[in-house]
Enzyme design. Structure first.
Site, PDB file in Angstrom:
ATOM      1  N   ARG A   1      -0.064  -8.852  13.538  1.00  0.00           N
ATOM      2  CA  ARG A   1      -0.662  -7.829  12.661  1.00  0.00           C
ATOM      3  C   ARG A   1      -1.509  -8.479  11.580  1.00  0.00           C
ATOM      4  O   ARG A   1      -2.591  -8.010  11.258  1.00  0.00           O
ATOM      5  CB  ARG A   1       0.435  -6.969  12.012  1.00  0.00           C
ATOM      6  CG  ARG A   1       1.026  -5.951  12.972  1.00  0.00           C
ATOM      7  CD  ARG A   1       2.351  -5.426  12.470  1.00  0.00           C
ATOM      8  NE  ARG A   1       2.254  -4.731  11.202  1.00  0.00           N
ATOM      9  CZ  ARG A   1       3.275  -4.556  10.372  1.00  0.00           C
ATOM     10  NH1 ARG A   1       4.464  -5.045  10.670  1.00  0.00           N
ATOM     11  NH2 ARG A   1       3.113  -3.898   9.256  1.00  0.00           N
TER      12      ARG A   1
ATOM     13  N   LYS B   1       0.825  -1.210   0.000  1.00  0.00           N
ATOM     14  CA  LYS B   1       0.000   0.000   0.000  1.00  0.00           C
ATOM     15  C   LYS B   1       0.863   1.266   0.000  1.00  0.00           C
ATOM     16  O   LYS B   1       0.683   2.158  -0.831  1.00  0.00           O
ATOM     17  CB  LYS B   1      -0.920   0.041   1.239  1.00  0.00           C
ATOM     18  CG  LYS B   1      -1.814  -1.163   1.401  1.00  0.00           C
ATOM     19  CD  LYS B   1      -2.678  -1.060   2.640  1.00  0.00           C
ATOM     20  CE  LYS B   1      -1.946  -1.081   3.967  1.00  0.00           C
ATOM     21  NZ  LYS B   1      -1.289  -2.357   4.324  1.00  0.00           N
TER      22      LYS B   1
ATOM     23  N   ARG C   1      11.640  -1.774  11.254  1.00  0.00           N
ATOM     24  CA  ARG C   1      10.519  -1.229  12.012  1.00  0.00           C
ATOM     25  C   ARG C   1      10.257  -2.130  13.207  1.00  0.00           C
ATOM     26  O   ARG C   1      10.311  -3.349  13.062  1.00  0.00           O
ATOM     27  CB  ARG C   1       9.273  -1.177  11.116  1.00  0.00           C
ATOM     28  CG  ARG C   1       8.861   0.227  10.754  1.00  0.00           C
ATOM     29  CD  ARG C   1       7.832   0.254   9.680  1.00  0.00           C
ATOM     30  NE  ARG C   1       6.533  -0.321  10.059  1.00  0.00           N
ATOM     31  CZ  ARG C   1       5.436  -0.254   9.307  1.00  0.00           C
ATOM     32  NH1 ARG C   1       5.485   0.371   8.142  1.00  0.00           N
ATOM     33  NH2 ARG C   1       4.299  -0.785   9.703  1.00  0.00           N
TER      34      ARG C   1
ATOM     35  N   ARG D   1      -9.716   0.843   8.472  1.00  0.00           N
ATOM     36  CA  ARG D   1      -9.365  -0.545   8.758  1.00  0.00           C
ATOM     37  C   ARG D   1     -10.478  -1.275   9.506  1.00  0.00           C
ATOM     38  O   ARG D   1     -10.353  -2.468   9.775  1.00  0.00           O
ATOM     39  CB  ARG D   1      -8.125  -0.572   9.656  1.00  0.00           C
ATOM     40  CG  ARG D   1      -6.898  -1.000   8.911  1.00  0.00           C
ATOM     41  CD  ARG D   1      -5.722  -0.894   9.841  1.00  0.00           C
ATOM     42  NE  ARG D   1      -4.761  -0.034   9.218  1.00  0.00           N
ATOM     43  CZ  ARG D   1      -3.550  -0.427   8.882  1.00  0.00           C
ATOM     44  NH1 ARG D   1      -3.116  -1.609   9.160  1.00  0.00           N
ATOM     45  NH2 ARG D   1      -2.744   0.409   8.282  1.00  0.00           N
TER      46      ARG D   1
ATOM     47  N   ARG E   1      11.812  -5.872   5.184  1.00  0.00           N
ATOM     48  CA  ARG E   1      11.776  -4.404   5.027  1.00  0.00           C
ATOM     49  C   ARG E   1      12.795  -3.726   5.955  1.00  0.00           C
ATOM     50  O   ARG E   1      12.955  -4.100   7.099  1.00  0.00           O
ATOM     51  CB  ARG E   1      10.382  -3.875   5.369  1.00  0.00           C
ATOM     52  CG  ARG E   1      10.375  -2.341   5.475  1.00  0.00           C
ATOM     53  CD  ARG E   1       9.019  -1.753   5.458  1.00  0.00           C
ATOM     54  NE  ARG E   1       8.118  -2.367   6.393  1.00  0.00           N
ATOM     55  CZ  ARG E   1       6.791  -2.215   6.333  1.00  0.00           C
ATOM     56  NH1 ARG E   1       6.250  -1.467   5.402  1.00  0.00           N
ATOM     57  NH2 ARG E   1       6.034  -2.802   7.210  1.00  0.00           N
TER      58      ARG E   1
HETATM   59  P1  AP5 Z   1       4.830  -1.499   1.903  1.00  0.00           P
HETATM   60  O1  AP5 Z   1       4.535  -0.743   0.662  1.00  0.00           O
HETATM   61  O2  AP5 Z   1       5.405  -0.753   3.048  1.00  0.00           O
HETATM   62  O3  AP5 Z   1       3.526  -2.312   2.344  1.00  0.00           O
HETATM   63  P2  AP5 Z   1       2.282  -1.825   3.148  1.00  0.00           P
HETATM   64  O4  AP5 Z   1       1.105  -2.551   2.617  1.00  0.00           O
HETATM   65  O5  AP5 Z   1       2.207  -0.334   3.202  1.00  0.00           O
HETATM   66  O6  AP5 Z   1       2.648  -2.439   4.570  1.00  0.00           O
HETATM   67  P3  AP5 Z   1       2.706  -1.802   5.994  1.00  0.00           P
HETATM   68  O7  AP5 Z   1       3.451  -2.781   6.841  1.00  0.00           O
HETATM   69  O8  AP5 Z   1       3.219  -0.425   5.999  1.00  0.00           O
HETATM   70  O9  AP5 Z   1       1.198  -1.837   6.334  1.00  0.00           O
HETATM   71  P4  AP5 Z   1       0.527  -1.887   7.684  1.00  0.00           P
HETATM   72  O10 AP5 Z   1      -0.864  -1.743   7.260  1.00  0.00           O
HETATM   73  O11 AP5 Z   1       0.798  -3.035   8.564  1.00  0.00           O
HETATM   74  O12 AP5 Z   1       1.263  -0.739   8.466  1.00  0.00           O
HETATM   75  P5  AP5 Z   1       0.931   0.771   8.709  1.00  0.00           P
HETATM   76  O13 AP5 Z   1       2.185   1.501   8.695  1.00  0.00           O
HETATM   77  O14 AP5 Z   1      -0.177   1.239   7.847  1.00  0.00           O
HETATM   78  O15 AP5 Z   1       5.793  -2.719   1.512  1.00  0.00           O
HETATM   79  C1  AP5 Z   1       6.312  -3.628   2.473  1.00  0.00           C
HETATM   80  C2  AP5 Z   1       7.711  -4.096   2.051  1.00  0.00           C
HETATM   81  O16 AP5 Z   1       7.647  -4.784   0.810  1.00  0.00           O
HETATM   82  C3  AP5 Z   1       8.751  -2.965   1.839  1.00  0.00           C
HETATM   83  O17 AP5 Z   1      10.000  -3.393   2.234  1.00  0.00           O
HETATM   84  C4  AP5 Z   1       8.728  -2.735   0.314  1.00  0.00           C
HETATM   85  O18 AP5 Z   1       9.959  -2.252  -0.138  1.00  0.00           O
HETATM   86  C5  AP5 Z   1       8.444  -4.139  -0.192  1.00  0.00           C
HETATM   87  N1  AP5 Z   1       7.619  -4.128  -1.425  1.00  0.00           N
HETATM   88  C6  AP5 Z   1       6.529  -3.341  -1.699  1.00  0.00           C
HETATM   89  N2  AP5 Z   1       6.016  -3.642  -2.913  1.00  0.00           N
HETATM   90  C7  AP5 Z   1       6.799  -4.642  -3.423  1.00  0.00           C
HETATM   91  C8  AP5 Z   1       6.767  -5.382  -4.651  1.00  0.00           C
HETATM   92  N3  AP5 Z   1       5.837  -5.167  -5.591  1.00  0.00           N
HETATM   93  N4  AP5 Z   1       7.713  -6.325  -4.834  1.00  0.00           N
HETATM   94  C9  AP5 Z   1       8.654  -6.569  -3.876  1.00  0.00           C
HETATM   95  N5  AP5 Z   1       8.740  -5.900  -2.691  1.00  0.00           N
HETATM   96  C10 AP5 Z   1       7.812  -4.942  -2.466  1.00  0.00           C
HETATM   97  O19 AP5 Z   1       0.351   0.682  10.190  1.00  0.00           O
HETATM   98  C11 AP5 Z   1       1.206   0.365  11.279  1.00  0.00           C
HETATM   99  C12 AP5 Z   1       0.395   0.255  12.571  1.00  0.00           C
HETATM  100  O20 AP5 Z   1      -0.248   1.517  12.833  1.00  0.00           O
HETATM  101  C13 AP5 Z   1      -0.757  -0.749  12.561  1.00  0.00           C
HETATM  102  O21 AP5 Z   1      -0.312  -2.056  12.869  1.00  0.00           O
HETATM  103  C14 AP5 Z   1      -1.666  -0.159  13.651  1.00  0.00           C
HETATM  104  O22 AP5 Z   1      -1.171  -0.424  14.934  1.00  0.00           O
HETATM  105  C15 AP5 Z   1      -1.530   1.334  13.403  1.00  0.00           C
HETATM  106  N6  AP5 Z   1      -2.548   1.824  12.442  1.00  0.00           N
HETATM  107  C16 AP5 Z   1      -2.340   2.329  11.189  1.00  0.00           C
HETATM  108  N7  AP5 Z   1      -3.513   2.652  10.606  1.00  0.00           N
HETATM  109  C17 AP5 Z   1      -4.485   2.341  11.501  1.00  0.00           C
HETATM  110  C18 AP5 Z   1      -5.904   2.419  11.470  1.00  0.00           C
HETATM  111  N8  AP5 Z   1      -6.567   2.879  10.395  1.00  0.00           N
HETATM  112  N9  AP5 Z   1      -6.591   2.013  12.572  1.00  0.00           N
HETATM  113  C19 AP5 Z   1      -5.964   1.550  13.660  1.00  0.00           C
HETATM  114  N10 AP5 Z   1      -4.615   1.433  13.748  1.00  0.00           N
HETATM  115  C20 AP5 Z   1      -3.880   1.817  12.679  1.00  0.00           C
END
Ligand code: AP5
Ligand code: ZN
Length: 216
Positions: free
Chosen positions: A171, A13, A160, A88, A127
């Site tokens: 998660r 994402k 991270r 979410r 990552r």
């Molecule tokens: P990346 O693009 O970072 O993936 P992502 O889907 O954004 O994954 P996240 O881990 O950031 O999502 P998340 O939803 O768990 O975390 P968030 O920060 O939103 O890619 C991941 C890896 O793969 C990277 O190394 C990248 O380089 C690699 N990659 C990407 N695309 C690729 C491809 N095509 N091929 C190969 N490699 C690739 O949330 C963190 C925490 O915040 C949550 O756990 C929660 O506690 C809190 N939080 C956030 N939003 C909310 C909400 N709405 N409600 C409640 N709590 C929330």
């Protein structure tokens, strides 16, 4: 263009939202990034969010909805936005509808990024991020030129705190349960598109652009 990117952790994402932000010049709004910035700045919000994030749990809805409500009021979001990681929960989706309604606006499309779980796990545990400029790397898929060092700013890369294997498992578990209900919510409103998130970053970006140009 008012977009939501949803998908399990690691689906890509953040990576794809960043590329779409550059291409279409509309802001990438990530609740995860907002929480991480608050943690870095040691604010009250940061302290609260950290206790949940480190366990792989969701930050409570009231807190999360509050920060998104403020963010979407900003002038730069009036011409469109790409929401990443919000909503979410169904409660968050309902709140988002209300926020947009008050702004006489609405969503155009909700893209649900789908990837097999073993690949999600690989993407997350590999990552590495730059604590200074926020650049994302992957030990195997997109390594920096010099191991462990940011290409952009020279800072030392870190993992991270929620990317360790046990937290990643939690998660995935927490989000898997919520995502199904969210998919139903947007399916009922005819906004949902299922999107195959496999393939390398450029390939996936290309498919995104095609989808957006066909749908909007
Ligand atoms: P990346 O693009 O970072 O993936 P992502 O889907 O954004 O994954 P996240 O881990 O950031 O999502 P998340 O939803 O768990 O975390 P968030 O920060 O939103 O890619 C991941 C890896 O793969 C990277 O190394 C990248 O380089 C690699 N990659 C990407 N695309 C690729 C491809 N095509 N091929 C190969 N490699 C690739 O949330 C963190 C925490 O915040 C949550 O756990 C929660 O506690 C809190 N939080 C956030 N939003 C909310 C909400 N709405 N409600 C409640 N709590 C929330
Ligand atoms: Zn950097």
């Amino acid at each position: 263009m008012n977009l939501v990117l949803m998908g399990l952790p690691g689906a890509g994402k953040g990576t794809q939202a960043g590329l779409l932000e550059e291409k279409y010049e509309i802001p990438h709004v990530s609740t995860g990034d907002m929480f991480r910035a608050a943690i870095k700045n040691e604010t009250e919000l940061g302290k609260e969010a950290k206790s949940y994030m480190d366990e792989g749990e969701l930050v409570p809805d009231e807190v999360t909805i509050g920060i998104v409500r403020e963010r979407l009021k900003k002038p730069d979001c009036q011409g469109g936005f790409i929401l990443d990681g919000f909503p979410r929960t169904v409660e968050q989706a309902e709140a988002l509808d209300e926020i947009l309604e008050n702004q006489e606006s609405s969503l155009d499309l909700v893209i649900s990024m789908v990837l097999p779980e073993d690949e999600l796990m690989k993407r997350l545990t590999g990552r590495r991020v730059c604590p200074e400029c926020g650049e994302n790397y992957h030990t195997e898929y997109s390594p920096p030129e010099k191991e462990g060092v940011c290409d952009r700013c020279g800072a030392e890369l870190i993992q991270r705190s929620d990317d360790r294997e046990d937290t990643v498992k939690r998660r995935l578990e927490v989000n898997r349960e919520k995502i199904k209900n969210l998919q139903d919510y947007y399916q009922d409103r005819d906004l949902l598109v299922e999107f195959d998130a496999s393939g390398d970053v450029e390939e996936v970006h290309g498919r995104f652009v095609e989808l957006l140009e066909d749908s909007l």
